[in-house]
Motif scaffolding. Structure first.
Motif, PDB file in Angstrom:
ATOM      1  N   LEU A  26       6.444  -6.664   1.810  1.00 55.02           N
ATOM      2  CA  LEU A  26       6.322  -6.009   0.358  1.00 55.02           C
ATOM      3  C   LEU A  26       6.894  -4.694   0.205  1.00 55.02           C
ATOM      4  CD1 LEU A  26       2.413  -6.778   0.191  1.00 55.02           C
ATOM      5  CD2 LEU A  26       4.051  -7.883  -1.091  1.00 55.02           C
ATOM      6  N   VAL A  27       6.868  -4.104   1.149  1.00 56.15           N
ATOM      7  CA  VAL A  27       8.007  -2.519   1.060  1.00 56.15           C
ATOM      8  C   VAL A  27       9.380  -2.972   0.864  1.00 56.15           C
ATOM      9  CG1 VAL A  27       8.509  -0.586   2.087  1.00 56.15           C
ATOM     10  CG2 VAL A  27       6.399  -1.160   2.199  1.00 56.15           C
ATOM     11  N   THR A  37      10.817  -5.428  -0.622  1.00 50.60           N
ATOM     12  CA  THR A  37      11.003  -6.121  -2.024  1.00 50.60           C
ATOM     13  C   THR A  37      12.258  -5.376  -2.764  1.00 50.60           C
ATOM     14  OG1 THR A  37       8.930  -6.881  -2.093  1.00 50.60           O
ATOM     15  CG2 THR A  37      10.247  -7.168  -4.240  1.00 50.60           C
ATOM     16  N   LYS A  43       9.366  -5.134 -14.362  1.00 49.10           N
ATOM     17  CA  LYS A  43       8.892  -4.054 -15.174  1.00 49.10           C
ATOM     18  C   LYS A  43       9.306  -4.226 -16.752  1.00 49.10           C
ATOM     19  CE  LYS A  43       7.835  -0.140 -12.204  1.00 49.10           C
ATOM     20  NZ  LYS A  43       8.188   0.881 -11.241  1.00 49.10           N
ATOM     21  N   ARG A  52      14.569  -3.405  -5.211  1.00 42.56           N
ATOM     22  CA  ARG A  52      13.931  -2.383  -6.265  1.00 42.56           C
ATOM     23  C   ARG A  52      14.122  -3.126  -7.561  1.00 42.56           C
ATOM     24  NH1 ARG A  52      10.398   1.245  -7.127  1.00 42.56           N
ATOM     25  NH2 ARG A  52      10.660   1.471  -9.345  1.00 42.56           N
ATOM     26  N   TYR A  55      -0.248  -1.740   1.112  1.00 36.48           N
ATOM     27  CA  TYR A  55       0.844  -1.524   0.405  1.00 36.48           C
ATOM     28  C   TYR A  55       0.349  -0.898  -0.823  1.00 36.48           C
ATOM     29  CZ  TYR A  55       4.494  -2.707  -2.884  1.00 36.48           C
ATOM     30  OH  TYR A  55       5.591  -2.702  -3.870  1.00 36.48           O
ATOM     31  N   GLN A  56      -0.817  -1.450  -1.351  1.00 39.33           N
ATOM     32  CA  GLN A  56      -1.285  -0.839  -2.669  1.00 39.33           C
ATOM     33  C   GLN A  56      -1.630   0.568  -2.386  1.00 39.33           C
ATOM     34  OE1 GLN A  56      -1.206  -2.413  -5.615  1.00 39.33           O
ATOM     35  NE2 GLN A  56      -0.573  -4.400  -5.007  1.00 39.33           N
ATOM     36  N   LEU A  63       6.561  -9.753  -6.274  1.00 37.42           N
ATOM     37  CA  LEU A  63       6.292  -9.042  -4.732  1.00 37.42           C
ATOM     38  C   LEU A  63       6.138 -10.206  -3.784  1.00 37.42           C
ATOM     39  CD1 LEU A  63       4.409  -5.940  -5.722  1.00 37.42           C
ATOM     40  CD2 LEU A  63       6.496  -5.906  -4.638  1.00 37.42           C
ATOM     41  N   ASN A 118      -0.822   3.860  -0.878  1.00 37.41           N
ATOM     42  CA  ASN A 118       0.257   4.528   0.019  1.00 37.41           C
ATOM     43  C   ASN A 118      -0.371   5.406   1.196  1.00 37.41           C
ATOM     44  OD1 ASN A 118       2.998   4.866   0.880  1.00 37.41           O
ATOM     45  ND2 ASN A 118       2.896   6.512  -0.218  1.00 37.41           N
ATOM     46  N   ARG A 157      -0.073  -5.702 -13.238  1.00 38.90           N
ATOM     47  CA  ARG A 157       0.304  -5.505 -12.126  1.00 38.90           C
ATOM     48  C   ARG A 157       0.024  -6.749 -11.446  1.00 38.90           C
ATOM     49  NH1 ARG A 157      -3.668  -1.177  -9.723  1.00 38.90           N
ATOM     50  NH2 ARG A 157      -2.671  -1.815  -7.707  1.00 38.90           N
ATOM     51  N   ILE A 181      11.849  -5.592  -8.817  1.00 42.12           N
ATOM     52  CA  ILE A 181      10.532  -4.813  -9.456  1.00 42.12           C
ATOM     53  C   ILE A 181      10.944  -4.106 -10.690  1.00 42.12           C
ATOM     54  CG2 ILE A 181       9.193  -3.035  -9.027  1.00 42.12           C
ATOM     55  CD1 ILE A 181       9.515  -3.253  -6.086  1.00 42.12           C
TER      56      ILE A 181
END
Lengths: 257, 267
Positions: A151-152, A154, A163, A156, A92-93, A177, A95, A169, A159
């Motif tokens: 994880l993908v 999750t 932020k 938006r 995931y981290q 996540l 790509n 992170r 997230i």
């Protein structure tokens, strides 16, 4: 006075029908064996199989065998969970790494990995390590894929909330996540555990070493038919119980709605 | 889509084709690293000799295996067993799946049996299969058929429930009989679940058959694998495993492609 509802309308009717059919099947087999239609040296009467249960449990040390198989499954599951989740997070981290290897991991998940057991016998020897490593190998790919999927997937908005709070992170991962992906990760853990358990019992049987799988092999080699059938039934029961327990746990972890 | 990736592009000093095809470049790099690591491990002497044979000896063993006519006799035996197991397990799974998926009562009464028996390790039935079908190919075919039956039946039952009710009503309004309903409505509407079930079924059928061959057989690829273990012919074992994985993954991809699974639009 109102007439009682017929049995066929009862909500328990399907379960009664299913279990009743099974009981009827067992009785038919019993009758066919006693009528010499079925050879009792190939199919023992179900009553003998039932009677063999206490003998198999007491004399063959089923409990200690069960503990051995369970501990192998636990060891494999811990390894699978640690390395599987770490692998999923890694993909995931990064790509690019994910794009390059995700299809490979999926291909490994579909490959008949259990056929590598003779190779593992050479590398690790005929011992519990081979069995645990076989379970680990079989269970790893599903949990990597499911962790990645969780994880993908999750949302938006979650997230973005992270932020907007200026999370680091590490905070973003542990507070947003990972909790969001946890239900999917658990689906992967469940799959991994089932794959590991199937392979562990299978390899125990094949290499005649360890717990419940070895028991079936030993009884079959002694030509203790009733005992072999009873041991198979016992393994099936254990598999079903593990499967149901993990299913319940998964439902409990899944968010409502 | 979540934020991903620090490792998103190769460095600026990388050749242009690497910048244009970073995924391919990384794949090649991973393969080269793994092969180099393997060769170094083989030459290091850290492990017992031949546990990790050199790539050259594996390549030579692969060539010898593929050019040996007896290998193809074993391969034919395994293909025959798997093929027959797929036909028996697949067709019975299809029939049971249609029966269970077509009725709520049947579904609630019998699907739990399939659902909970499906994930059990099937190889434990092998001693029983030996007693029923003997030590020849019969017991291996039976193992493959049992393994294949469950995923096919469960997928078909699930697929039956997903069929558009309008299609079923259309069939009934044309007074189609059961056979016509199965061949004209159910089967075409369930193409993807059936192919998916067959795909899953093939994977477990292959495992069931080959494991049975490793346990008790004098023919087939499973027998060759366990024989190479007994003779400690590690390069041959690696070469056979490579061949098996290529066959398994290739067959899986082929079924998916023939069934048009890769053309399903995911929304």
């Amino acid at each position: 006075m109102s007439k009682p509802a017929p049995l066929t309308k009862s909500r328990y009717f399907p379960a009664i029908l299913g279990l009743g059919s099974f009981a009827a099947f067992v009785l038919v087999v019993e009758f066919l064996v006693y009528a010499d239609v079925l050879n009792r040296f190939i199919v023992p009467p179900p009553s003998e199989v039932l009677a063999a249960f206490p003998r198999v449990i007491m004399q063959e040390h089923v409990l200690s065998r069960f503990v051995l198989t369970a501990s192998e499954a636990l060891a494999a599951s811990v390894l699978v969970t640690i390395f599987g989740i770490a692998g999923g997070v890694l993909l995931y981290q990064f790509n690019l790494l994910r794009l390059a290897t995700e299809t490979w991991v999926a291909a490994v998940a579909a490959a008949p990995l259990v056929l590598m057991y003779p190779l593992y016998l050479v590398i690790f020897g005929r011992n519990a390590t081979t069995i645990v490593m076989m379970g680990f190998t079989a269970g790893l790919a599903p949990i990597i894929l499911k962790t990645l999927e969780g994880l993908v997937g999750t949302r938006r908005v979650l997230i973005n909330v992270g932020k907007s709070f200026n999370l680091t992170r590490s905070q973003q991962f542990w507070k947003i996540l990972f909790p969001a992906a946890l239900p999917t990760i658990f689906v992967g853990m469940r799959l991994g555990l089932i794959f590991a358990l199937i392979n562990i019992v299978g390899v125990e049987y094949l290499i005649n070493f360890g717990g419940l799988g070895q028991l079936i092999n030993e009884l079959a080699e002694r030509f203790d038919l009733a005992g072999t059938y009873a041991a198979i039934c016992f393994v099936i029961l254990v598999s079903i119980i593990v499967f149901m327990l993990t299913e319940r746990l998964e439902r409990w972890l899944r968010p409502a709605g | 889509m979540a934020e991903t990736g620090r490792l998103t592009a190769p460095a600026a000093y990388a050749p242009s084709w690497m910048r244009e095809h970073p995924v391919t470049a990384l794949r090649i790099a991973i393969i080269i690293t793994v092969l180099t690591g393997w060769e170094l491990l083989a030459r290091s002497g850290w492990l017992y000799r031949d546990v990790v044979p050199s790539l050259l000896s594996i390549g030579r063993a692969l060539y010898e295996t593929l050019s040996d006519p007896t290998f193809y006799l074993h391969l034919t035996t395994t293909f025959y067993e798997i093929g027959l197991a797929m036909v028996i397990g697949g067709l019975s799974g299809l029939a049971v799946g249609i029966l269970i998926g077509g009725s709520k009562l049947m579904q609630h009464a019998y699907e739990p049996f399939l659902y909970y028996l499906g994930p059990c390790p099937k190889i434990i039935f092998f001693p029983v299969m030996i007693m029923w079908f003997g030590v020849g190919p019969g017991s291996k075919i039976a193992m493959g058929a049992i393994s294949c039956f469950f995923p096919v039946a469960l997928n078909v039952a699930g697929g039956m429930r997903e069929i558009d009710k309008v299609l079923i009503r259309v069939g009934r309004s044309f007074r189609a009989n059961t056979w016509q309903m199965v061949t004209k409505i159910y089967m075409p509407a369930m193409r993807h679940p059936i192919i998916n079930g067959m795909r899953l079924g093939l994977g477990v059928c292959l495992i069931g058959t080959l494991l049975a061959e490793t346990k008790l057989s004098n023919r087939g690829i499973g027998f060759l694998v366990i024989q190479s273990y007994t003779l400690f012919n590690m390069p041959q074992m690696y070469s056979l495993l490579i061949v098996l994985f290529v066959i398994a993954i290739g067959a899986n991809a082929l079924i998916g492609r023939l069934g048009g699974l890769d053309t399903i639009r995911r929304t």
